[in-house]
Design a protein around this motif. Sequence first.
Motif, PDB file in Angstrom:
ATOM      1  N   VAL A  46     -67.164   2.320  24.614  1.00 24.29           N
ATOM      2  CA  VAL A  46     -66.222   2.072  23.405  1.00 24.29           C
ATOM      3  C   VAL A  46     -66.745   0.951  22.517  1.00 24.29           C
ATOM      4  CG1 VAL A  46     -63.621   1.144  22.861  1.00 24.29           C
ATOM      5  CG2 VAL A  46     -64.188   2.697  24.917  1.00 24.29           C
ATOM      6  N   ARG A  47     -67.032   1.120  21.265  1.00 22.33           N
ATOM      7  CA  ARG A  47     -67.580   0.211  20.372  1.00 22.33           C
ATOM      8  C   ARG A  47     -66.774  -0.976  20.124  1.00 22.33           C
ATOM      9  NH1 ARG A  47     -71.153   2.109  15.603  1.00 22.33           N
ATOM     10  NH2 ARG A  47     -71.316   0.005  15.623  1.00 22.33           N
ATOM     11  N   ARG A  48     -67.187  -2.115  20.210  1.00 20.87           N
ATOM     12  CA  ARG A  48     -66.394  -3.411  19.784  1.00 20.87           C
ATOM     13  C   ARG A  48     -66.660  -3.504  18.251  1.00 20.87           C
ATOM     14  NH1 ARG A  48     -68.515  -8.128  23.470  1.00 20.87           N
ATOM     15  NH2 ARG A  48     -66.534  -9.249  22.834  1.00 20.87           N
ATOM     16  N   ARG A  49     -65.307  -3.677  17.725  1.00 22.78           N
ATOM     17  CA  ARG A  49     -65.388  -4.078  16.390  1.00 22.78           C
ATOM     18  C   ARG A  49     -65.962  -5.501  16.125  1.00 22.78           C
ATOM     19  NH1 ARG A  49     -59.325  -2.707  14.831  1.00 22.78           N
ATOM     20  NH2 ARG A  49     -59.133  -4.130  16.749  1.00 22.78           N
ATOM     21  N   ARG A  50     -66.327  -5.606  14.687  1.00 24.97           N
ATOM     22  CA  ARG A  50     -67.128  -6.757  14.090  1.00 24.97           C
ATOM     23  C   ARG A  50     -65.789  -7.412  13.123  1.00 24.97           C
ATOM     24  NH1 ARG A  50     -72.278  -8.367  15.010  1.00 24.97           N
ATOM     25  NH2 ARG A  50     -73.667  -6.726  15.979  1.00 24.97           N
ATOM     26  N   PHE A  51     -65.759  -8.596  13.028  1.00 23.21           N
ATOM     27  CA  PHE A  51     -65.015  -9.511  11.943  1.00 23.21           C
ATOM     28  C   PHE A  51     -65.772 -10.428  11.388  1.00 23.21           C
ATOM     29  CE2 PHE A  51     -64.006 -11.658  15.877  1.00 23.21           C
ATOM     30  CZ  PHE A  51     -63.976 -13.015  15.444  1.00 23.21           C
ATOM     31  N   GLY A  52     -65.703 -10.571   9.913  1.00 23.53           N
ATOM     32  CA  GLY A  52     -66.347 -11.655   9.584  1.00 23.53           C
ATOM     33  C   GLY A  52     -66.617 -12.958   9.980  1.00 23.53           C
ATOM     34  N   THR A 111     -75.055 -17.046  14.841  1.00 19.21           N
ATOM     35  CA  THR A 111     -76.938 -16.425  14.649  1.00 19.21           C
ATOM     36  C   THR A 111     -76.967 -16.096  13.439  1.00 19.21           C
ATOM     37  OG1 THR A 111     -76.335 -14.508  15.548  1.00 19.21           O
ATOM     38  CG2 THR A 111     -76.880 -16.002  17.195  1.00 19.21           C
ATOM     39  N   PRO A 112     -77.831 -15.902  12.811  1.00 21.64           N
ATOM     40  CA  PRO A 112     -78.170 -15.117  11.703  1.00 21.64           C
ATOM     41  C   PRO A 112     -77.514 -13.570  11.504  1.00 21.64           C
ATOM     42  CG  PRO A 112     -80.244 -16.338  12.315  1.00 21.64           C
ATOM     43  CD  PRO A 112     -79.243 -16.480  13.293  1.00 21.64           C
ATOM     44  N   LEU A 113     -77.777 -13.056  12.736  1.00 20.41           N
ATOM     45  CA  LEU A 113     -77.310 -11.646  12.823  1.00 20.41           C
ATOM     46  C   LEU A 113     -75.653 -11.745  12.619  1.00 20.41           C
ATOM     47  CD1 LEU A 113     -78.241  -8.649  13.136  1.00 20.41           C
ATOM     48  CD2 LEU A 113     -77.611  -8.998  15.624  1.00 20.41           C
ATOM     49  N   GLU A 114     -75.024 -12.562  13.290  1.00 17.09           N
ATOM     50  CA  GLU A 114     -73.715 -12.613  13.550  1.00 17.09           C
ATOM     51  C   GLU A 114     -73.233 -13.143  12.116  1.00 17.09           C
ATOM     52  OE1 GLU A 114     -72.662 -15.370  16.496  1.00 17.09           O
ATOM     53  OE2 GLU A 114     -72.367 -14.147  18.304  1.00 17.09           O
ATOM     54  N   TYR A 115     -74.083 -13.928  11.464  1.00 19.46           N
ATOM     55  CA  TYR A 115     -73.685 -14.405  10.094  1.00 19.46           C
ATOM     56  C   TYR A 115     -73.483 -13.208   9.092  1.00 19.46           C
ATOM     57  CZ  TYR A 115     -73.615 -16.997   5.691  1.00 19.46           C
ATOM     58  OH  TYR A 115     -72.989 -17.639   4.589  1.00 19.46           O
ATOM     59  N   LEU A 116     -74.499 -12.405   8.910  1.00 18.89           N
ATOM     60  CA  LEU A 116     -74.709 -11.484   8.237  1.00 18.89           C
ATOM     61  C   LEU A 116     -73.612 -10.091   8.820  1.00 18.89           C
ATOM     62  CD1 LEU A 116     -78.555 -10.983   7.829  1.00 18.89           C
ATOM     63  CD2 LEU A 116     -76.908 -11.826   6.169  1.00 18.89           C
ATOM     64  N   LEU A 117     -73.608  -9.521   9.824  1.00 17.02           N
ATOM     65  CA  LEU A 117     -72.882  -8.648  10.176  1.00 17.02           C
ATOM     66  C   LEU A 117     -71.455  -8.965  10.660  1.00 17.02           C
ATOM     67  CD1 LEU A 117     -75.536  -6.611  12.202  1.00 17.02           C
ATOM     68  CD2 LEU A 117     -74.825  -6.255   9.804  1.00 17.02           C
ATOM     69  N   GLY A 118     -71.100 -10.318  11.132  1.00 14.86           N
ATOM     70  CA  GLY A 118     -69.899 -10.593  11.818  1.00 14.86           C
ATOM     71  C   GLY A 118     -69.828 -10.730  13.084  1.00 14.86           C
ATOM     72  N   ARG A 119     -69.060 -11.438  13.670  1.00 17.19           N
ATOM     73  CA  ARG A 119     -68.935 -11.529  15.138  1.00 17.19           C
ATOM     74  C   ARG A 119     -68.206 -10.343  15.871  1.00 17.19           C
ATOM     75  NH1 ARG A 119     -67.775 -17.908  16.322  1.00 17.19           N
ATOM     76  NH2 ARG A 119     -69.536 -18.696  14.831  1.00 17.19           N
ATOM     77  N   TYR A 120     -68.459 -10.166  17.154  1.00 14.93           N
ATOM     78  CA  TYR A 120     -67.534  -9.061  17.699  1.00 14.93           C
ATOM     79  C   TYR A 120     -66.206  -9.600  18.051  1.00 14.93           C
ATOM     80  CZ  TYR A 120     -71.824  -6.356  18.521  1.00 14.93           C
ATOM     81  OH  TYR A 120     -72.922  -5.401  18.451  1.00 14.93           O
ATOM     82  N   GLU A 121     -65.390  -8.732  17.980  1.00 14.91           N
ATOM     83  CA  GLU A 121     -63.861  -9.220  18.377  1.00 14.91           C
ATOM     84  C   GLU A 121     -63.932  -9.562  19.825  1.00 14.91           C
ATOM     85  OE1 GLU A 121     -61.321  -5.630  17.953  1.00 14.91           O
ATOM     86  OE2 GLU A 121     -62.275  -4.582  19.411  1.00 14.91           O
ATOM     87  N   PRO A 122     -62.754 -10.465  20.047  1.00 15.34           N
ATOM     88  CA  PRO A 122     -62.962 -11.051  21.513  1.00 15.34           C
ATOM     89  C   PRO A 122     -62.521  -9.838  22.612  1.00 15.34           C
ATOM     90  CG  PRO A 122     -60.956 -11.856  20.307  1.00 15.34           C
ATOM     91  CD  PRO A 122     -62.097 -11.085  19.355  1.00 15.34           C
ATOM     92  N   PRO A 123     -62.943  -9.889  23.694  1.00 20.73           N
ATOM     93  CA  PRO A 123     -62.609  -8.654  24.704  1.00 20.73           C
ATOM     94  C   PRO A 123     -60.843  -8.834  24.909  1.00 20.73           C
ATOM     95  CG  PRO A 123     -63.921 -10.539  26.031  1.00 20.73           C
ATOM     96  CD  PRO A 123     -63.933 -10.946  24.329  1.00 20.73           C
ATOM     97  N   PRO A 124     -60.453  -7.681  25.249  1.00 27.80           N
ATOM     98  CA  PRO A 124     -59.096  -7.675  25.563  1.00 27.80           C
ATOM     99  C   PRO A 124     -58.511  -8.845  26.499  1.00 27.80           C
ATOM    100  CG  PRO A 124     -59.917  -5.634  26.039  1.00 27.80           C
ATOM    101  CD  PRO A 124     -61.088  -6.492  25.647  1.00 27.80           C
TER     102      PRO A 124
END
Length: 113
Positions: A98-104, A27-40
């Motif tokens: 617990v906030r999920r981190r984003r990666f590019g 999505t445009p938001l994921e493209y700009l901010l990055g995707r969330y890391e996968p859940p554990p």
Amino acid sequence: MTFPVVFCALLFWGAIFTIYFTTQGTTPLEYLLGRYEPPPTDLGQWKQTGPCEDPHLRREERLLLPPGRPSAGYLLRQVRYRDRESGAIVRVDPEQRVRRRRFGARSSPPRSG
């Protein structure tokens, strides 16, 4: 006279970007901010954690996705304390976010380990 031309140009470019992001699987938001890391991998499973302040108790915690929000920007941490002798639950802490981190969006996800 210029308003319809500008509106049509914006509509055209909006459609082009929508098609582009859809073909990229983002999505445009994921493209700009990055995707969330996968859940554990142990999502939803209780696991014993570090030492407890009370030697008679065993601390356990688990992480959960919020109900009905699989793509939420946070996980829920639940903590409970069990009696070492009987295994009965003695105390439960309030849930914590617990906030999920984003990666590019153009990079690979972080390795868990």
